[in-house]
Design a protein around this motif. Structure first.
Motif, PDB file in Angstrom:
ATOM      1  N   PHE A 167       0.524  25.030  -7.444  1.00 25.73           N
ATOM      2  CA  PHE A 167       1.975  25.036  -7.617  1.00 25.73           C
ATOM      3  C   PHE A 167       2.585  24.291  -6.423  1.00 25.73           C
ATOM      4  N   VAL A 168       3.299  23.157  -6.687  1.00 27.96           N
ATOM      5  CA  VAL A 168       3.957  22.380  -5.641  1.00 27.96           C
ATOM      6  C   VAL A 168       5.441  22.254  -5.991  1.00 27.96           C
ATOM      7  N   ALA A 169       6.290  22.581  -5.029  1.00 20.26           N
ATOM      8  CA  ALA A 169       7.739  22.525  -5.281  1.00 20.26           C
ATOM      9  C   ALA A 169       8.459  22.215  -3.981  1.00 20.26           C
ATOM     10  N   LEU A 170       9.660  21.614  -4.136  1.00 22.39           N
ATOM     11  CA  LEU A 170      10.562  21.370  -3.012  1.00 22.39           C
ATOM     12  C   LEU A 170      11.769  22.273  -3.183  1.00 22.39           C
ATOM     13  N   VAL A 171      12.108  22.979  -2.108  1.00 15.81           N
ATOM     14  CA  VAL A 171      13.167  23.973  -2.183  1.00 15.81           C
ATOM     15  C   VAL A 171      14.181  23.677  -1.074  1.00 15.81           C
ATOM     16  N   THR A 172      15.459  23.724  -1.450  1.00 18.15           N
ATOM     17  CA  THR A 172      16.503  23.525  -0.442  1.00 18.15           C
ATOM     18  C   THR A 172      16.571  24.748   0.464  1.00 18.15           C
ATOM     19  N   MET A 181       9.440  20.495  -9.115  1.00 18.15           N
ATOM     20  CA  MET A 181       8.265  21.301  -9.449  1.00 18.15           C
ATOM     21  C   MET A 181       7.270  20.410 -10.168  1.00 18.15           C
ATOM     22  N   ASN A 182       6.002  20.526  -9.865  1.00 20.45           N
ATOM     23  CA  ASN A 182       4.992  19.744 -10.587  1.00 20.45           C
ATOM     24  C   ASN A 182       4.582  20.470 -11.862  1.00 20.45           C
ATOM     25  N   LEU A 216       0.639   9.575  -4.579  1.00 18.64           N
ATOM     26  CA  LEU A 216       1.055  10.894  -4.120  1.00 18.64           C
ATOM     27  C   LEU A 216       1.862  11.604  -5.191  1.00 18.64           C
ATOM     28  N   VAL A 217       2.747  10.843  -5.817  1.00 21.06           N
ATOM     29  CA  VAL A 217       3.545  11.431  -6.894  1.00 21.06           C
ATOM     30  C   VAL A 217       2.628  11.896  -8.015  1.00 21.06           C
ATOM     31  N   SER A 218       1.647  11.053  -8.364  1.00 21.99           N
ATOM     32  CA  SER A 218       0.707  11.425  -9.423  1.00 21.99           C
ATOM     33  C   SER A 218      -0.154  12.608  -9.014  1.00 21.99           C
ATOM     34  N   LEU A 219      -0.592  12.580  -7.726  1.00 22.02           N
ATOM     35  CA  LEU A 219      -1.439  13.677  -7.236  1.00 22.02           C
ATOM     36  C   LEU A 219      -0.681  14.992  -7.236  1.00 22.02           C
ATOM     37  N   VAL A 220       0.553  14.956  -6.754  1.00 20.40           N
ATOM     38  CA  VAL A 220       1.333  16.182  -6.719  1.00 20.40           C
ATOM     39  C   VAL A 220       1.623  16.671  -8.127  1.00 20.40           C
ATOM     40  N   GLN A 234       0.825  -1.210   0.000  1.00 25.16           N
ATOM     41  CA  GLN A 234       0.000   0.000   0.000  1.00 25.16           C
ATOM     42  C   GLN A 234       0.858   1.258   0.000  1.00 25.16           C
ATOM     43  N   ALA A 235       1.952   1.242   0.753  1.00 22.13           N
ATOM     44  CA  ALA A 235       2.838   2.399   0.781  1.00 22.13           C
ATOM     45  C   ALA A 235       3.415   2.677  -0.592  1.00 22.13           C
ATOM     46  N   GLU A 236       3.745   1.637  -1.266  1.00 22.74           N
ATOM     47  CA  GLU A 236       4.249   1.830  -2.631  1.00 22.74           C
ATOM     48  C   GLU A 236       3.175   2.415  -3.513  1.00 22.74           C
TER      49      GLU A 236
END
Length: 807
Positions: A171-176, A184-185, A161-165, A153-155
């Motif tokens: 706008f969804v992004a990860l920033v250092t 960035m999605n 989640l990857v598809s949803l994001v 299930q986690a997989e």
């Protein structure tokens, strides 16, 4: 032997002895009765003695028997008591034996129960150990299965989640922590305008910030995120494809930490495009501002209240001003707190109507102001919803003044209708009175009547005079009385009446005059103005039977819009005002509404005709003015009469002055008489014929033209009624005949003349070229002679303008 038998024997024995002794004493020894009765008595006494001994023996026998029975009963009771004691002893012994046996049995049962309980406890403990072990094994198995499922299930969730994001609209992004964007999605790339690039750019936060937000992330946002763990706010993004485009975004930034060490790793940015929302909010704000301005600037009183509590949510300025409240006195309070409704039933009915129909229009009710004044209100109500609350939008129009104006207009129309009726009656009645007065005058002038008949005719003539006065008052009320228009000074009119007014009131009334200085002149009939003043003074006198004060005042008034709103007859401008104030009994509202009606009076029968104030009303209206009356019961009344001032300076009078000859005389001229009343025609013919005139008769204008043609225009004088059938007035007839004979003299007759009143005809002088019906024969003869002796006068002219108007 019974007690009754014993008594009987004793009684008869004693009786026999007594009787025998008595007879022996009375009859002597020769009578046998004493011995018989004595023997009888002895026998009875012996029998009694025997019975007495027998009774004693039986009593001793009965007593012995009773003693024996008593001894036997005592012996029996003692035996019974010994048997009961023995039985109780045996029962006590048996009970002790049974108690010992029961105690032994209970001890044995207790021992067996304790043994069974211990055995059952051991069994339960064994079962519990088996169950616990079974559960441990089942749980271990389930945990193993769940661990496998959780990994699967986690997989799957990770993929979701990857598809949803990736497919999220935001706008969804990860920033250092250094500001470099590592992920960035699709929505983020689209918002920045780089979705079409095959090789995405390595961007930092500083590079995607717009001009308005440049440097915000490194300068303050990152510090807040590290300190608080998150940050919410707004920033502006740039668009790489459209550099001029400004994108407003709502930011939700969360600090991501390592789950083992807790050290900050990166920042997750979620941005939502709110550009359209900001535009909509701006538009909504402008709309609310426009609504607020319209709401508060509306001339109607508007309020929003809740249905459940009747609580005021909002009101506009007109609502506050019309009811005399301040904003803080209304907001958050209920209609009951303000005591807004004069009738609670009216409020309940309105709420019910709104609940039934959702919309209500033209609902009439009464509200109370903060000062307690009652206002007539017409309400429109609409059911609305504000959030989750059911509300009512009230739009109220204060119609108090409008209703008063409507009432005044109806009163004015009623007075106009009554005036028309009165004028018609007076016109016809004047024709009748002219005939009555004329023939009465002819009979009196004859001189051949007997004295009694002459007195009767004089009474007829006097009654006709009083009726003529009454019809003149009716004509004055209906504004059908011919007026002699000239410039007049109201101060001089009052001053000329000073002596008459003082003689008209009682000595207990103090009369005071207050004259305004430099009053402009008015245009009017002085005689009518004097009649107005005199009638008002007489009316004030009658209202003060015990005396009081009477003030007559003249002023120059500037009438504004406020008075015009309250009185439909009023007009704006400058007016001369005549005031008559008394301290009399005053009038109530019902009387005020009718004071100007003809024949309405509050006086006792025979003390007034009810035409005094009606005449005042007619004269003032004919002078293009109006009357304002204020009265209070017990305090007095104030009449204020407004006359329009002249717009220009007074002009010298152009009316021709005629000298009235003292004695009327006749002549032989030819007179054409045009009158539709047969009796009046016959009277005029008889009067003029007696004076030697040659009289031609016609019933109406068309017939008069024929008579004129038959006589080839050889007519010296036209005597014509003003109002006639067949569609031609006397004025029109005179114009047509004068065009054929410039020397034709003309006299007009009328009970009233619409032409004179409505068209403001000039060149008319009553008693000379105009005869007001009813008139006497001598007045007719005098007017005919004067007109025939004078040069031909110009035809009356219809003035272009009416009576003077307010400056």
């Amino acid at each position: 032997m019974s007690t009754g038998t014993k008594g009987f024997v004793v009684f008869w024995g004693l009786l026999g002895l007594g009787i025998g002794a008595a007879i022996g004493r009375s009859g002597g020894s020769a009578s046998p009765f004493p011995w018989v009765f004595g023997a009888w008595g002895a026998l009875g006494l012996g029998f009694f003695t025997w019975q007495l001994r027998r009774v004693r023996w039986e009593s001793r026998t009965l007593a012995q028997r009773l003693d024996e029975e008593s001894r036997q009963r005592r012996a029996s009771e003692e035996g019974m008591q010994r048997a009961v004691a023995e039985f109780e002893e045996r029962v006590r012994s048996r009970t002790e034996e049974l108690s010992k046996a029961n105690d032994a049995l209970m001890a044995e049962v207790a021992q067996r129960t304790e043994a069974e309980s211990a055995l059952r406890q051991l069994h339960l403990e064994l079962e519990e150990r088996v169950r616990e072990r079974t559960l441990e094994l089942a749980l271990a198995n389930e945990m193993l299965v769940k661990e496998i499922d959780d990994r699967r299930q986690a997989e799957g969730e990770r993929q979701k989640l990857v598809s949803l994001v990736e497919n999220a609209n935001d706008f969804v992004a990860l920033v250092t922590l250094e500001g470099q964007i590592t992920f960035m999605n699709h929505a983020a790339r689209k918002l920045l305008g780089i979705e079409g690039l095959k090789h995405p750019l390595a961007l930092s936060v500083d590079q995607i910030e717009g001009k308005a937000s440049r440097g915000m992330f490194q300068a303050g946002i990152l510090r807040s995120i590290i300190a608080q763990g998150s940050w919410d706010g707004e920033i502006e993004l740039r668009n790489f494809t459209e550099p001029s485009r400004k994108t407003s975004t709502e930011v939700n930034a969360i600090l991501v930490r390592d789950h083992e060490t807790g050290r900050p790793v990166c920042v997750a940015l979620v941005l939502r495009d709110i550009t359209d929302r900001r535009v909509a909010e701006t538009a909504l704000k402008e709309l609310e501002e426009r609504f607020s301005k319209a709401f508060h600037a509306s001339p109607a009183a508007i309020a929003i209240i809740t249905v459940a509590e009747g609580l005021f949510i909002d009101v506009n300025r007109n609502f506050l001003s019309s009811l005399g409240y301040e904003s803080h006195q209304v907001h958050g309070r209920t209609m009951e707190d303000l005591r807004l409704w004069l009738s609670g039933d009216a409020k309940t009915k309105l709420v019910q109507l709104v609940a039934q129909h959702r919309s209500v229009r033209d609902y009439r009710c009464r509200w109370l102001t903060s000062a307690g004044q009652t206002r007539e209100v017409q309400v429109a109500a609409e059911a609305i919803e504000l959030g989750a609350r059911d509300c009512i939008l009230l739009v109220a129009e204060d119609i108090t003044e409008r209703l008063k104006l409507e009432d005044q207009l109806r009163q004015s129309q009623k007075m106009e209708a009554v005036g028309q009726l009165a004028a018609g009656i007076a016109h016809d009645f004047n024709n009748i009175l002219t005939v009555v007065q004329g023939h009465a005058s002819l009979l009196l002038a004859d001189g051949a009547l007997p004295r009694t008949s002459s007195e009767s005719v004089k009474c007829v003539s006097s009654a006709a005079d009083r009726a003529a006065t009454l019809t003149r008052q009716l004509l004055t009320f209906s504004r059908k009385q011919v007026a002699q228009w000239r410039e007049a000074d109201i101060n001089k009119v009052v001053q000329n009446l000073n002596r008459i007014l003082r003689s008209s009131i009682t000595e207990t009334i103090t009369l005071e005059f207050r004259y305004g200085e430099k009053l402009p002149r008015i245009r009017g009939d002085v005689n009518m103005l004097e009649q107005v003043i005199l009638n008002l003074v007489v009316n004030a006198r009658d209202a003060m039977p015990k005396g009081g004060s009477l003030i007559i005042e003249t002023t120059l008034e500037e009438v504004g819009a406020d008075m015009v709103r309250w009185n439909p007859n009023a007009r704006q401008g400058r007016f001369v005002c005549l005031g008559v104030q008394d301290s009399g009994c005053g009038m109530d509202a019902a009387t005020l509404e009718r004071i100007f009606e003809p024949f309405f009076t509050t006086k006792e029968f025979g003390q007034g005709t009810g035409l005094g104030l009606a005449t005042v009303y007619g004269v003032v209206t004919q002078h293009n003015g109006w009357i304002d009356v204020v009265s209070q019961v017990g305090l007095g009344t104030m009449f204020r009469v407004y006359f329009p001032i002249l717009e220009s300076e007074p002009k010298p009078s152009t009316e021709t002055t005629f000298i009235t000859k003292p004695e009327p005389r006749g002549g032989n001229e030819r007179v054409l008489v045009v009158e539709d009343e047969l009796g009046l025609r016959m009277l005029v013919e008889a009067v003029l014929t007696r004076q030697g005139y040659r009289v031609l008769m016609a019933e109406h204008g068309q017939e008069a033209l024929k008579v004129w043609a038959q006589n080839e225009g050889k007519v010296d004088l036209l005597l014509t009624d003003m109002v006639m059938p067949e569609g031609m007035t006397g004025l029109e007839l005179s114009e047509r005949l004068r065009s054929g004979n410039p020397d034709l003299r003309i006299i007009y007759m009328s009970g009233y003349s619409v032409d004179f009143m409505e068209n403001e005809v000039t060149g008319i002088q009553e008693g000379f070229n105009f005869l007001q019906k009813p008139y006497r024969p001598e007045q007719l003869v005098q007017a005919v002679r004067q007109v025939l002796d004078a040069p031909p006068q110009p035809l009356p002219a219809r003035a272009v303008t009416g009576p003077a108007k307010a400056a």
